[in-house]
Write a protein that holds these residues in place. Structure first.
Motif, PDB file in Angstrom:
ATOM      1  N   PHE A 176      15.739  26.054  15.179  1.00  0.00           N
ATOM      2  CA  PHE A 176      16.597  24.948  15.592  1.00  0.00           C
ATOM      3  C   PHE A 176      15.760  23.933  16.361  1.00  0.00           C
ATOM      4  N   ALA A 210       7.487  34.361  16.104  1.00  0.00           N
ATOM      5  CA  ALA A 210       8.178  34.470  14.810  1.00  0.00           C
ATOM      6  C   ALA A 210       7.358  35.305  13.831  1.00  0.00           C
ATOM      7  N   ALA A 222      12.289  33.159  10.621  1.00  0.00           N
ATOM      8  CA  ALA A 222      13.084  33.054  11.838  1.00  0.00           C
ATOM      9  C   ALA A 222      14.129  31.954  11.687  1.00  0.00           C
ATOM     10  N   SER A 223      15.162  32.011  12.500  1.00  0.00           N
ATOM     11  CA  SER A 223      16.145  30.924  12.554  1.00  0.00           C
ATOM     12  C   SER A 223      15.584  29.831  13.451  1.00  0.00           C
ATOM     13  N   VAL A 267      14.011  27.890  19.244  1.00  0.00           N
ATOM     14  CA  VAL A 267      14.488  26.529  19.490  1.00  0.00           C
ATOM     15  C   VAL A 267      13.335  25.723  20.082  1.00  0.00           C
ATOM     16  N   GLU A 293      16.952  41.801  17.882  1.00  0.00           N
ATOM     17  CA  GLU A 293      16.968  40.341  17.746  1.00  0.00           C
ATOM     18  C   GLU A 293      16.637  39.704  19.087  1.00  0.00           C
ATOM     19  N   ARG A 331      14.621  40.308  14.145  1.00  0.00           N
ATOM     20  CA  ARG A 331      15.140  38.966  13.893  1.00  0.00           C
ATOM     21  C   ARG A 331      14.811  38.050  15.072  1.00  0.00           C
ATOM     22  N   VAL A 344      19.064  28.347  24.416  1.00  0.00           N
ATOM     23  CA  VAL A 344      18.745  29.771  24.279  1.00  0.00           C
ATOM     24  C   VAL A 344      19.540  30.595  25.286  1.00  0.00           C
ATOM     25  N   THR A 357      15.252  33.970  16.782  1.00  0.00           N
ATOM     26  CA  THR A 357      15.815  32.621  16.837  1.00  0.00           C
ATOM     27  C   THR A 357      14.909  31.783  17.728  1.00  0.00           C
ATOM     28  N   ALA A 401      15.755  35.644  21.133  1.00  0.00           N
ATOM     29  CA  ALA A 401      15.779  34.184  21.071  1.00  0.00           C
ATOM     30  C   ALA A 401      14.837  33.632  22.119  1.00  0.00           C
ATOM     31  N   LYS A 427      22.945  31.239  24.013  1.00  0.00           N
ATOM     32  CA  LYS A 427      22.974  32.238  22.944  1.00  0.00           C
ATOM     33  C   LYS A 427      22.803  33.647  23.518  1.00  0.00           C
ATOM     34  N   ASP A 485      25.799  35.929  22.637  1.00  0.00           N
ATOM     35  CA  ASP A 485      25.517  36.857  21.536  1.00  0.00           C
ATOM     36  C   ASP A 485      24.823  38.141  21.981  1.00  0.00           C
TER      37      ASP A 485
END
Length: 404
Positions: free
Chosen positions: A178, A144, A175-176, A157, A130, A153, A191, A155, A132, A194, A198
């Motif tokens: 935001f 993405a 993708a997630s 932004v 994953e 995965r 980012v 993420t 971001a 995160k 995470d």
């Protein structure tokens, strides 16, 4: 035959070295890391003629890319975009040998696919599950899409006023997504939080070392497409500046291999008047830029108020006797129409800015008439449908256009 001659990562500031078998982001000193290769070994075992027999994509240069095994390559057919001679526009600008490297034809419609292809491939090889990243639009869309193909995965932004098309690409890729009420710098802060909390891979510009290696293939292709000759000038729309850094890196590597010779082309960093931190720093001969407050431009991809790799961009300008130049939104809109009407190419706003810069520099005599000049169009104009407003008369059925 060795697939890649990658050697190690090296900090351009403190010279600390890191391996390429494990995840590394920034150097301990805070600087971006650059990929180094065993060029002497490559020089003995690979000839430039070998490259020309391969598939027309960026992976034809796999020895000069950081992915160690072909099984980890994630590709959508990116690379080997046209280098088009533009005689009509060149005549108008007083540049006899004007070329456009047209990145509108790569997957996702922008040059960001190059960085995504190599960056995601190396992430897959490193076992990343994953990541971001912040983005102004096109980079997030490309990463993405390639992440979806790799099964990683993502993420993403981006500012809430990023182009709708790029937002849709990210969402459709799974993708997630935001949106933030602010600039890419604000997205970057989210980012960073995160990543810290995470523990995901940070794919922000130059916070991973491999995006630049995909971007550098533009420089490799330009050299090959010009018969392994270097142009005199290369103009590049500069936000984060990764492509300009990469092109400079590529040409220096080709020099060390002996595949090209002579003086490196003068590099031009093109920015918008509403966001020109690199230009301001270049004018003052500074090593780094300052944060550009309240930045704004319709060339959304270069609306970057402070680039992490600004010192590398400025080094490239100083080393090649290049320049930084800022273009107004009005100028780039005028030139966008000019390029389309004279050469049939609908370039993106960032690409239009580079054409406007070429026109200015030729008028000032900095670009000479017989020099070979390459302008980078970094994306498709159709990805920015709201940039250009057009009007046409509405006809009723039965009306005629004869004589109009």
């Amino acid at each position: 035959m060795t697939y890649s001659y990658v050697s190690h990562l090296q900090c351009p500031v403190c010279q600390t070295q890191y391996d390429t078998e494990h995840i590394h982001q920034l150097c301990a000193c805070g600087s971006p890391l650059l990929v180094e290769y065993n060029l002497e070994q490559l020089k003995q075992q690979v000839k430039r003629e070998d490259i020309q027999q391969r598939n027309p994509d960026l992976w034809r240069y796999h020895e000069l890319l950081p992915v160690s095994s072909s099984e980890h390559v994630v590709t959508l057919g990116e690379g080997m975009t046209p280098l088009l001679h533009l005689p009509t526009l060149g005549e108008r600008y007083g540049i006899n040998h004007l070329y456009m490297k047209d990145e509108s034809l790569v997957p996702s419609g922008s040059f960001k696919a190059r960085g995504a292809a190599v960056g995601v491939s190396k992430a897959l090889e490193l076992g990343v599950e994953e990541f971001a990243m912040p983005t102004n639009g096109n980079a997030g869309a490309a990463w993405a899409l390639y992440a979806a193909r790799a099964g990683i995965r993502a993420t993403i932004v981006m500012p809430q006023d990023a182009p709708q098309i790029t937002r849709s690409e990210v969402a459709l890729a799974g993708a997630s997504l935001f949106l933030v009420d602010g600039l890419i710098s604000d997205a970057g802060k989210m980012v960073a939080e995160k990543v810290k909390q995470d523990g995901v891979y940070d794919a922000s510009t130059l916070k991973e070392p491999y995006r630049i290696e995909g971007k550098k293939t533009m420089g490799l292709e330009i050299a090959e497409q010009l018969g392994w000759q270097m142009p005199d000038v290369i103009l590049y729309p500069t936000g984060g500046g990764v492509g300009l850094i990469g092109i400079h890196k590529a040409l220096k590597e080709l020099q060390q291999l002996g595949w090209i010779s002579g003086t490196l082309p003068r590099l031009v960093a093109v920015q918008a008047e509403g966001c020109a931190p690199i230009v301001k720093a270049w004018e003052k001969r500074q090593e780094r830029s300052e944060f550009w407050e309240q930045s704004t431009t319709i060339a959304f991809g270069i609306n970057v108020p402070k680039a992490l790799g600004d010192f590398l961009v400025l080094r490239a300008l100083y080393e090649t006797d290049g320049v930084g130049i800022a273009i107004s939104d009005a100028e780039l809109l005028e030139v966008q129409r000019e390029v389309a009407s004279l050469e049939g190419s609908f370039v993106c706003p960032e690409g239009a800015a580079t054409f406007a810069a070429a026109r200015k520099l030729a008028a000032d005599g900095w670009i000479k008439p017989d020099e070979t000049v390459v302008v980078l169009n970094t994306g498709a104009g159709i990805k920015y449908p709201d940039t250009v407003q057009t009007e046409a008369p509405l006809l009723q059925i039965g009306d005629s256009i004869v004589g109009r």
